[in-house]
Design an enzyme around this catalytic site. Structure first.
Site, PDB file in Angstrom:
ATOM      1  N   LYS A 198       9.745   4.927   7.287  1.00 55.53           N
ATOM      2  CA  LYS A 198      10.109   3.884   6.567  1.00 55.53           C
ATOM      3  C   LYS A 198      11.217   4.116   5.729  1.00 55.53           C
ATOM      4  O   LYS A 198      11.395   5.118   4.664  1.00 55.53           O
ATOM      5  CB  LYS A 198       9.028   3.296   5.438  1.00 55.53           C
ATOM      6  CG  LYS A 198       7.664   3.079   6.079  1.00 55.53           C
ATOM      7  CD  LYS A 198       6.505   2.794   5.298  1.00 55.53           C
ATOM      8  CE  LYS A 198       5.596   1.881   5.947  1.00 55.53           C
ATOM      9  NZ  LYS A 198       4.063   2.179   5.104  1.00 55.53           N
TER      10      LYS A 198
ATOM     11  N   LYS B  18       6.740  -0.347  14.718  1.00 55.44           N
ATOM     12  CA  LYS B  18       5.773  -0.904  14.033  1.00 55.44           C
ATOM     13  C   LYS B  18       6.180  -2.141  12.971  1.00 55.44           C
ATOM     14  O   LYS B  18       6.641  -1.720  12.131  1.00 55.44           O
ATOM     15  CB  LYS B  18       4.630  -0.132  13.245  1.00 55.44           C
ATOM     16  CG  LYS B  18       3.879  -0.897  12.337  1.00 55.44           C
ATOM     17  CD  LYS B  18       2.708   0.195  11.696  1.00 55.44           C
ATOM     18  CE  LYS B  18       2.893   0.027  10.109  1.00 55.44           C
ATOM     19  NZ  LYS B  18       1.577   0.492   9.617  1.00 55.44           N
TER      20      LYS B  18
ATOM     21  N   GLU C  27      -3.004   5.511  12.272  1.00 59.72           N
ATOM     22  CA  GLU C  27      -2.150   5.909  10.951  1.00 59.72           C
ATOM     23  C   GLU C  27      -3.024   6.054   9.825  1.00 59.72           C
ATOM     24  O   GLU C  27      -3.915   5.421   9.515  1.00 59.72           O
ATOM     25  CB  GLU C  27      -0.996   4.863  10.784  1.00 59.72           C
ATOM     26  CG  GLU C  27      -0.194   5.009   9.804  1.00 59.72           C
ATOM     27  CD  GLU C  27       0.784   3.664   9.666  1.00 59.72           C
ATOM     28  OE1 GLU C  27       0.917   3.071  10.591  1.00 59.72           O
ATOM     29  OE2 GLU C  27       1.095   3.425   8.373  1.00 59.72           O
TER      30      GLU C  27
ATOM     31  N   SER D 141       0.870  -1.277   0.034  1.00 57.34           N
ATOM     32  CA  SER D 141      -0.088   0.148   0.037  1.00 57.34           C
ATOM     33  C   SER D 141       0.798   1.450   0.186  1.00 57.34           C
ATOM     34  O   SER D 141       1.062   1.880   0.967  1.00 57.34           O
ATOM     35  CB  SER D 141      -1.020   0.017   1.280  1.00 57.34           C
ATOM     36  OG  SER D 141      -0.204   0.090   2.672  1.00 57.34           O
TER      37      SER D 141
ATOM     38  N   GLU E 159       1.473  -9.490   6.945  1.00 55.58           N
ATOM     39  CA  GLU E 159       2.172  -9.108   8.192  1.00 55.58           C
ATOM     40  C   GLU E 159       1.882 -10.045   9.466  1.00 55.58           C
ATOM     41  O   GLU E 159       2.528  -9.905  10.586  1.00 55.58           O
ATOM     42  CB  GLU E 159       2.034  -7.620   8.633  1.00 55.58           C
ATOM     43  CG  GLU E 159       2.178  -6.631   7.213  1.00 55.58           C
ATOM     44  CD  GLU E 159       2.218  -5.371   7.743  1.00 55.58           C
ATOM     45  OE1 GLU E 159       1.493  -4.981   8.859  1.00 55.58           O
ATOM     46  OE2 GLU E 159       2.537  -4.539   6.774  1.00 55.58           O
TER      47      GLU E 159
ATOM     48  N   GLN F  56      -6.746  -1.750   7.248  1.00 46.16           N
ATOM     49  CA  GLN F  56      -5.293  -2.759   6.885  1.00 46.16           C
ATOM     50  C   GLN F  56      -4.915  -3.359   8.098  1.00 46.16           C
ATOM     51  O   GLN F  56      -4.547  -4.432   7.878  1.00 46.16           O
ATOM     52  CB  GLN F  56      -4.313  -1.854   6.162  1.00 46.16           C
ATOM     53  CG  GLN F  56      -3.238  -2.413   5.647  1.00 46.16           C
ATOM     54  CD  GLN F  56      -2.195  -1.510   4.940  1.00 46.16           C
ATOM     55  OE1 GLN F  56      -2.432  -1.335   3.702  1.00 46.16           O
ATOM     56  NE2 GLN F  56      -1.176  -1.347   5.506  1.00 46.16           N
TER      57      GLN F  56
ATOM     58  N   HIS G 253       8.704  -1.300   9.598  1.00 44.67           N
ATOM     59  CA  HIS G 253       8.689  -2.095   8.619  1.00 44.67           C
ATOM     60  C   HIS G 253       7.929  -1.936   7.344  1.00 44.67           C
ATOM     61  O   HIS G 253       7.114  -0.830   7.352  1.00 44.67           O
ATOM     62  CB  HIS G 253       8.429  -3.657   8.916  1.00 44.67           C
ATOM     63  CG  HIS G 253       6.850  -3.534   9.011  1.00 44.67           C
ATOM     64  ND1 HIS G 253       6.233  -5.092   9.244  1.00 44.67           N
ATOM     65  CD2 HIS G 253       5.823  -2.871   9.233  1.00 44.67           C
ATOM     66  CE1 HIS G 253       5.002  -4.887   9.595  1.00 44.67           C
ATOM     67  NE2 HIS G 253       4.590  -3.690   9.438  1.00 44.67           N
ATOM     68  N   ARG G 254       8.032  -2.837   6.261  1.00 37.21           N
ATOM     69  CA  ARG G 254       6.944  -2.626   5.205  1.00 37.21           C
ATOM     70  C   ARG G 254       6.416  -4.112   5.064  1.00 37.21           C
ATOM     71  O   ARG G 254       6.702  -5.122   5.781  1.00 37.21           O
ATOM     72  CB  ARG G 254       7.831  -2.620   3.620  1.00 37.21           C
ATOM     73  CG  ARG G 254       8.710  -1.513   3.440  1.00 37.21           C
ATOM     74  CD  ARG G 254       7.739  -0.066   3.810  1.00 37.21           C
ATOM     75  NE  ARG G 254       6.566   0.090   3.216  1.00 37.21           N
ATOM     76  CZ  ARG G 254       6.203   1.045   2.161  1.00 37.21           C
ATOM     77  NH1 ARG G 254       7.452   1.799   1.696  1.00 37.21           N
ATOM     78  NH2 ARG G 254       5.088   1.231   1.389  1.00 37.21           N
ATOM     79  N   SER G 255       5.144  -4.130   4.388  1.00 35.98           N
ATOM     80  CA  SER G 255       4.609  -5.610   4.208  1.00 35.98           C
ATOM     81  C   SER G 255       5.434  -6.688   3.772  1.00 35.98           C
ATOM     82  O   SER G 255       5.115  -7.834   3.902  1.00 35.98           O
ATOM     83  CB  SER G 255       3.254  -5.536   3.654  1.00 35.98           C
ATOM     84  OG  SER G 255       3.429  -4.600   2.592  1.00 35.98           O
TER      85      SER G 255
ATOM     86  N   ASP H   4       1.540   8.463   7.013  1.00 37.40           N
ATOM     87  CA  ASP H   4       2.459   7.479   6.424  1.00 37.40           C
ATOM     88  C   ASP H   4       2.292   7.795   5.079  1.00 37.40           C
ATOM     89  O   ASP H   4       3.381   8.483   4.543  1.00 37.40           O
ATOM     90  CB  ASP H   4       1.985   6.021   6.663  1.00 37.40           C
ATOM     91  CG  ASP H   4       2.551   4.908   5.904  1.00 37.40           C
ATOM     92  OD1 ASP H   4       3.551   5.154   5.129  1.00 37.40           O
ATOM     93  OD2 ASP H   4       2.172   3.754   5.672  1.00 37.40           O
TER      94      ASP H   4
END
Ligand code: PGA
Ligand code: ZN
Length: 425
Positions: free
Chosen positions: A335, A386, A283, A40, A203, A161, A363-365, A310
């Site tokens: 990120k 996160k 977020e 995303s 995740e 999400q 992190h990222r997914s 974000d």
């Protein structure tokens, strides 16, 4: 000095190719960094270069980015001092020459940037958090653990999400992980008992076919209570609706729920969730293009909840400054691959803190076994991280690294706890 720079193509947690870079110094010190990848993504993120050759990895190969590492990037960095991170990162930015790092690829650039700092830390025989953060780096972040996945991270109907738990009342990071793990397993049992599947999403959180955010929140609150913790006191809930994904043509399209909400209705719904549940942080409650909505929500609930930007900020200091001046959000998600170098990342965190915004390392997914962000959370003292659920090694590796850091710091370690988030008064 940097003597060798090597890129390679490896796999991320979704089974897609990503870039890994090794930087070797003349004394033999090695730094290795793997680059994460989002699903995303904000539209203003630095550009992740993909080959687009449909005959390999369905077009998702990163051989061009790897070639950039092994060719021009290696050539430009060899001979530079790895300690001079700012110069290394400026060199990378200038070599690329575009505002979004799209020529060489932000994936190539970030891999080189992070491998350099890790090599420098190794040369100094220092753990990364200490090398980057100095002697005062001793704050362990509150983890936001994503135990229910929806949106583009799961094949269910949930429009939002991420539904996360943050054990602010834990006495230490290791205990926060224990509390999170216990709630995660309680939730699994109660979902199964209610006839829902307990498969996990990208995740590592459960991805049950619940229809609304309210239903998911009720399961999460009950799981906290049934495990023996007090929602809102021991553990707070945090959300990432990732609203850019469903803000279309001026309305919030809750496709899973099967209804659309106008900006007004969406604002009211989000504000209502904060009233009805022990939610301390949201977020991307508004779409990245809905700046007016962001401003109105911040004015309405910004004193009671942390509002984390974000997609709207993309870890970009200039976008953050727009938010600070425009009065929207009060926190920023960090990120590394949204902006593409370590130096720029640290500048953004610093700018946020100076303006009274909190910062959440993220992190990222799509992740790998790389745990750099765990160290960066401690190095920056940002107090929040996160990094997904309590399952799947791409997520737990970061928690495990923080457990090691806490052990190493011993009684000097401080768990950020209650003071970290902007908690309702
Ligand atoms: P992404 O999701 O890595 O897929 O962008 C994480 C987030 O939105 O915070
Ligand atoms: Zn997000």
């Amino acid at each position: 000095a940097i003597s060798r720079v090597t890129g390679r193509q490896i796999l991320d947690s979704r089974g897609n190719p990503t870039v890994e870079v090794d930087v070797v110094l003349s004394d033999g010190s090695l730094g290795r960094a793997a680059v994460p990848s989002g699903a995303s993504t904000g539209s203003n993120e630095a550009v992740e270069l993909r080959d687009g050759d449909k005959s390999r990895f369905h077009g998702k190969g990163v051989r061009k980015a790897v070639e950039a590492v092994n060719g021009p990037i290696a050539e430009a960095l060899i001979g530079l001092e790895a300690e001079d991170q700012a110069r290394v990162d400026e060199t990378l930015i200038e070599l690329d020459g575009t505002p979004n790092k799209g020529r060489l690829g932000a994936n190539a650039i970030l891999g080189a940037s992070l491998a350099t700092v890790k090599a420098a830390a190794a040369a100094h025989r220092l753990p990364l958090y200490r090398y980057v953060g100095g002697v005062s780096a001793r704050i362990l972040p509150v983890p936001m653990m994503n135990i229910v996945n929806g949106g583009v991270h799961a094949d269910n109907l949930l429009d939002y999400q991420e539904f996360m738990i943050a054990p602010i009342g834990a006495p230490s990071f290791a205990e926060a992980v224990r509390m999170g793990s216990e709630v995660f397993h309680t939730l699994k049992k109660s979902l199964a008992a209610a006839g829902h599947n307990t498969n996990v999403g990208d995740e590592g959180g459960f991805a049950p076919n619940l229809g609304t955010a309210d239903e998911a929140l009720q399961f999460v609150v009950r799981a906290i209570e049934e495990t023996g913790y007090e929602p809102g006191n021991d553990i707070v809930i945090t959300l990432d609706p990732a609203a850019s994904e469903f803000f279309r043509d001026g309305v919030y399209d809750y496709a899973g729920e099967g209804r659309k909400r106008s900006i007004d209705e969406h604002l009211e719904y989000v504000a209502g969730l904060i009233e009805r549940y022990p939610i301390a942080s949201i977020e991307d409650p508004m779409g990245e293009d809905d700046i007016e909505g962001w401003k109105r929500l911040t004015a309405a609930v910004g004193s009671r909840a942390q509002l984390v930007g974000d997609d709207v900020f993309c870890t970009d200091v200039n976008r953050l400054r727009d938010g600070i001046q425009g009065g929207y959000a009060n926190s920023i998600l960090i990120k590394v691959n949204q902006i593409g170098t370590l130096t720029e990342t640290l500048t953004t965190v610093d700018t946020a803190h100076k303006a009274g915004y909190t910062a959440v390392m993220s992190h990222r997914s799509g992740e790998t076994e790389d745990t750099t962000i765990a160290d960066l959370a401690v190095a920056t003292g940002c107090g929040q991280i996160k990094t997904g659920s309590l399952s799947r090694s791409d997520r737990t590796s970061k928690y495990n690294q923080l457990i090691r850091i806490e052990e190493e710091l011993g009684d000097r370690a401080i768990y950020a706890g209650r003071g970290s988030l902007r908690i309702r008064s």
